[in-house]
Design a protein around this motif. Structure first.
Motif, PDB file in Angstrom:
ATOM      1  N   ASP A  70      -5.425 -61.951   9.279  1.00  0.00           N
ATOM      2  CA  ASP A  70      -5.680 -61.109  10.456  1.00  0.00           C
ATOM      3  C   ASP A  70      -7.119 -61.265  10.961  1.00  0.00           C
ATOM      4  O   ASP A  70      -7.384 -61.132  12.163  1.00  0.00           O
ATOM      5  CB  ASP A  70      -5.408 -59.637  10.127  1.00  0.00           C
ATOM      6  CG  ASP A  70      -3.925 -59.342   9.961  1.00  0.00           C
ATOM      7  OD1 ASP A  70      -3.107 -60.200  10.360  1.00  0.00           O
ATOM      8  OD2 ASP A  70      -3.592 -58.273   9.418  1.00  0.00           O
ATOM      9  N   ALA A  71      -8.041 -61.542  10.038  1.00  0.00           N
ATOM     10  CA  ALA A  71      -9.455 -61.659  10.418  1.00  0.00           C
ATOM     11  C   ALA A  71      -9.824 -63.081  10.847  1.00  0.00           C
ATOM     12  O   ALA A  71     -10.930 -63.305  11.347  1.00  0.00           O
ATOM     13  CB  ALA A  71     -10.340 -61.228   9.247  1.00  0.00           C
ATOM     14  N   PHE A  72      -8.926 -64.027  10.676  1.00  0.00           N
ATOM     15  CA  PHE A  72      -9.215 -65.430  10.979  1.00  0.00           C
ATOM     16  C   PHE A  72      -9.413 -65.608  12.482  1.00  0.00           C
ATOM     17  O   PHE A  72      -8.551 -65.243  13.282  1.00  0.00           O
ATOM     18  CB  PHE A  72      -8.065 -66.317  10.496  1.00  0.00           C
ATOM     19  CG  PHE A  72      -8.353 -67.787  10.528  1.00  0.00           C
ATOM     20  CD1 PHE A  72      -9.116 -68.376   9.539  1.00  0.00           C
ATOM     21  CD2 PHE A  72      -7.862 -68.580  11.555  1.00  0.00           C
ATOM     22  CE1 PHE A  72      -9.384 -69.734   9.560  1.00  0.00           C
ATOM     23  CE2 PHE A  72      -8.124 -69.941  11.587  1.00  0.00           C
ATOM     24  CZ  PHE A  72      -8.886 -70.516  10.587  1.00  0.00           C
ATOM     25  N   ASN A  73     -10.532 -66.160  12.894  1.00  0.00           N
ATOM     26  CA  ASN A  73     -10.820 -66.282  14.323  1.00  0.00           C
ATOM     27  C   ASN A  73     -11.257 -67.689  14.733  1.00  0.00           C
ATOM     28  O   ASN A  73     -11.962 -67.876  15.718  1.00  0.00           O
ATOM     29  CB  ASN A  73     -11.897 -65.268  14.740  1.00  0.00           C
ATOM     30  CG  ASN A  73     -13.199 -65.470  13.985  1.00  0.00           C
ATOM     31  OD1 ASN A  73     -13.315 -66.385  13.170  1.00  0.00           O
ATOM     32  ND2 ASN A  73     -14.182 -64.632  14.257  1.00  0.00           N
ATOM     33  N   SER A  74     -10.856 -68.665  13.940  1.00  0.00           N
ATOM     34  CA  SER A  74     -11.193 -70.049  14.260  1.00  0.00           C
ATOM     35  C   SER A  74     -10.003 -70.735  14.918  1.00  0.00           C
ATOM     36  O   SER A  74      -8.855 -70.324  14.742  1.00  0.00           O
ATOM     37  CB  SER A  74     -11.578 -70.800  12.979  1.00  0.00           C
ATOM     38  OG  SER A  74     -11.675 -72.183  13.222  1.00  0.00           O
TER      39      SER A  74
ATOM     40  N   LYS B 243     -15.534 -67.841   3.141  1.00  0.00           N
ATOM     41  CA  LYS B 243     -15.457 -66.426   3.509  1.00  0.00           C
ATOM     42  C   LYS B 243     -14.114 -66.089   4.158  1.00  0.00           C
ATOM     43  O   LYS B 243     -13.674 -64.934   4.102  1.00  0.00           O
ATOM     44  CB  LYS B 243     -16.597 -66.059   4.454  1.00  0.00           C
ATOM     45  CG  LYS B 243     -16.595 -66.830   5.769  1.00  0.00           C
ATOM     46  CD  LYS B 243     -17.798 -66.459   6.631  1.00  0.00           C
ATOM     47  CE  LYS B 243     -17.793 -67.248   7.956  1.00  0.00           C
ATOM     48  NZ  LYS B 243     -18.969 -66.914   8.786  1.00  0.00           N
ATOM     49  N   GLU B 244     -13.464 -67.095   4.747  1.00  0.00           N
ATOM     50  CA  GLU B 244     -12.183 -66.840   5.414  1.00  0.00           C
ATOM     51  C   GLU B 244     -11.084 -66.459   4.420  1.00  0.00           C
ATOM     52  O   GLU B 244     -10.063 -65.891   4.808  1.00  0.00           O
ATOM     53  CB  GLU B 244     -11.757 -68.064   6.233  1.00  0.00           C
ATOM     54  CG  GLU B 244     -11.365 -69.298   5.429  1.00  0.00           C
ATOM     55  CD  GLU B 244     -12.561 -70.043   4.857  1.00  0.00           C
ATOM     56  OE1 GLU B 244     -12.353 -70.853   3.937  1.00  0.00           O
ATOM     57  OE2 GLU B 244     -13.694 -69.800   5.328  1.00  0.00           O
ATOM     58  N   ALA B 245     -11.268 -66.758   3.129  1.00  0.00           N
ATOM     59  CA  ALA B 245     -10.245 -66.456   2.118  1.00  0.00           C
ATOM     60  C   ALA B 245     -10.745 -65.443   1.095  1.00  0.00           C
ATOM     61  O   ALA B 245     -10.197 -65.335  -0.003  1.00  0.00           O
ATOM     62  CB  ALA B 245      -9.814 -67.746   1.407  1.00  0.00           C
ATOM     63  N   LEU B 246     -11.763 -64.663   1.437  1.00  0.00           N
ATOM     64  CA  LEU B 246     -12.419 -63.784   0.468  1.00  0.00           C
ATOM     65  C   LEU B 246     -11.468 -62.785  -0.180  1.00  0.00           C
ATOM     66  O   LEU B 246     -11.452 -62.631  -1.407  1.00  0.00           O
ATOM     67  CB  LEU B 246     -13.578 -63.034   1.139  1.00  0.00           C
ATOM     68  CG  LEU B 246     -14.346 -62.061   0.234  1.00  0.00           C
ATOM     69  CD1 LEU B 246     -14.975 -62.801  -0.944  1.00  0.00           C
ATOM     70  CD2 LEU B 246     -15.410 -61.318   1.024  1.00  0.00           C
ATOM     71  N   HIS B 247     -10.673 -62.093   0.603  1.00  0.00           N
ATOM     72  CA  HIS B 247      -9.776 -61.077   0.039  1.00  0.00           C
ATOM     73  C   HIS B 247      -8.737 -61.718  -0.887  1.00  0.00           C
ATOM     74  O   HIS B 247      -8.437 -61.180  -1.963  1.00  0.00           O
ATOM     75  CB  HIS B 247      -9.073 -60.301   1.155  1.00  0.00           C
ATOM     76  CG  HIS B 247     -10.003 -59.467   1.980  1.00  0.00           C
ATOM     77  ND1 HIS B 247     -10.541 -59.909   3.170  1.00  0.00           N
ATOM     78  CD2 HIS B 247     -10.513 -58.224   1.779  1.00  0.00           C
ATOM     79  CE1 HIS B 247     -11.319 -58.980   3.676  1.00  0.00           C
ATOM     80  NE2 HIS B 247     -11.332 -57.941   2.854  1.00  0.00           N
ATOM     81  N   SER B 248      -8.206 -62.855  -0.478  1.00  0.00           N
ATOM     82  CA  SER B 248      -7.212 -63.561  -1.298  1.00  0.00           C
ATOM     83  C   SER B 248      -7.823 -64.010  -2.617  1.00  0.00           C
ATOM     84  O   SER B 248      -7.238 -63.821  -3.695  1.00  0.00           O
ATOM     85  CB  SER B 248      -6.658 -64.776  -0.541  1.00  0.00           C
ATOM     86  OG  SER B 248      -6.121 -64.396   0.700  1.00  0.00           O
ATOM     87  N   ASN B 249      -9.007 -64.605  -2.545  1.00  0.00           N
ATOM     88  CA  ASN B 249      -9.666 -65.108  -3.751  1.00  0.00           C
ATOM     89  C   ASN B 249     -10.048 -63.979  -4.708  1.00  0.00           C
ATOM     90  O   ASN B 249      -9.915 -64.111  -5.930  1.00  0.00           O
ATOM     91  CB  ASN B 249     -10.903 -65.921  -3.373  1.00  0.00           C
ATOM     92  CG  ASN B 249     -10.548 -67.265  -2.758  1.00  0.00           C
ATOM     93  OD1 ASN B 249      -9.450 -67.777  -2.968  1.00  0.00           O
ATOM     94  ND2 ASN B 249     -11.463 -67.835  -1.999  1.00  0.00           N
TER      95      ASN B 249
END
Length: 399
Positions: A36-40, A129-135
């Protein structure tokens, strides 16, 4: 880190399997925050970021495969008793502390860690940082698995640092680093090599080539090209460049067929000057730098060569040293191509998409190395060790 018994390590892996299976919903929720936060606009990075039930099943499979593999530590490489009476034994040994720097892919957080841990290494994970919550969610499960067997969570650490902090850490690490694996594009690799003060094992870019020889089976060639180019554009083993021998039967007709099929599959085609004489409407590669590029998108270049020798020279000049394929039924030509092309993995009549630890029998992989030291190709469990000599004497002195 203390050397652990195979039993203890495998018990941790068994716990991790259960934790992954029992916490699917939590992993999906964590990944949703990242998505949801991905903005690229980077489609390849977005594709690698997503976790779904299939991806989680793949994580479980990766841990299960490593669980079944032989412990790579303390394996005897050689043993000799010399004329002097000294007994010299060469054994495998852990690297120590491995740092992996990678973008997007949360599944790497599972695969890299399970390999490093079973090889008795400590691992520092520097994900994007784009995968921070998953990691964070995955590492929390690893920590639970370690704590369940009274082991320190120091074996597995997630580093949360920005670019400047990472640069400083590489220059002046707060703890000993034995090996760094940058898994990403050229800019990342350049950044790490520029700032690191320990060994760096490059997981190189793709930019993979396929050469169509005069003795190629055309039907198989089309099937292999489509698989290599369109199956997964975000993979480092995807196809980017196609070289066709101008002496192939019905050269012009086959070029047109290939172009039409690629366009039907939404692949943008660029061509060199010789190919443009046939495919006049295709955009010309005007900047030679394009031949060095890994695309990670639905785009490819088609070039024309006069011989297998010309194809080999071009591949060795432009490719990333990752994977290259020759389509031919002439085994002598294939042998020449496979011996002379300087890539980690070379193929005859097969898609470059097989350059993957699980696909070529290595199992889970830390990365695909394009370095020649200390290993080239998929870095599996057996490759995450170094060696140590054990020398046994009886008061021996050198004279």
């Amino acid at each position: 880190m203390e050397l652990l018994s195979t039993t203890i390590k495998n018990n941790v892996l068994q716990s991790m399997i259960k934790l992954l299976q029992n916490n699917q919903h939590a992993l999906l929720e964590a990944n949703k925050k990242d998505v949801d936060a991905f903005n690229s606009e980077d489609q390849a990075m977005y594709d690698r970021l997503i976790i779904n039930e299939k991806k989680i099943k793949g994580m479980v499979t990766a841990v299960e495969e490593v669980l079944q593999q032989e412990d790579p530590v303390n394996q005897i490489i050689s043993s000799n008793t010399l004329n002097s009476g000294l007994k010299v034994v060469n054994k495998t040994a852990p690297f120590g502390t491995i740092m992996i720097i990678y973008e997007s892919r949360p599944d790497v957080t599972v695969e890299a860690t399970v390999l490093a841990f079973k090889a008795n290494n400590k691992i520092l994970l520097k994900g994007g940082k784009e995968a921070l919550h998953s990691n964070k969610a995955i590492v929390a499960l690893w920590h639970k698995a370690l704590e369940a067997h009274n082991l320190s969570t120091d074996y597995i650490q997630l580093l949360q640092m920005n670019r400047q902090e990472t640069q400083e850490f590489l220059k002046n690490p707060t703890e000993s680093l034995d090996l760094i694996v940058p898994r990403g594009g050229e800019q990342l690799i350049k950044f790490v090599k520029e700032h690191a003060n320990c060994a760096v094992l490059v997981s190189g870019r793709g930019n993979n080539f396929l050469y169509v020889d005069t003795e190629a089976d055309w039907k198989k060639t089309i099937e292999v090209i489509l698989n290599a180019k369109t199956d997964k554009i975000s993979a480092c083993n995807a196809l980017d460049k196609i070289l066709i021998n101008e002496n192939i039967s019905d050269y012009k007709g086959k070029l047109q067929i290939l172009n039409d099929i690629l366009k039907q599959n939404k692949v943008k085609v660029l061509v060199d000057e010789n190919t443009k004489k046939v495919l006049s409407e295709a955009p010309l590669v005007e900047d030679n730098a394009v031949w060095y590029q890994e695309f990670l998108e639905m785009k490819c270049c088609i070039g024309t060569v006069a011989s297998i020798t010309e194809a080999i020279i071009a591949i060795n000049e432009y490719s990333g040293g990752h994977s290259a394929t020759i389509m031919t039924n002439d085994d002598t030509k294939a042998k020449t191509f496979m011996e002379q092309v300087d890539c980690a993995v070379v193929y005859q009549n097969a898609s470059t998409r097989f350059t993957d630890g699980g696909q070529i029998g290595v199992g889970a992989e830390l990365a695909i190395s394009t370095d020649k030291l200390h290993h080239r190709g998929p870095l599996g469990l057996k490759e995450l060790v170094t060696n140590k000599y054990y020398v046994y004497g009886d008061g021996h002195v050198r004279v």
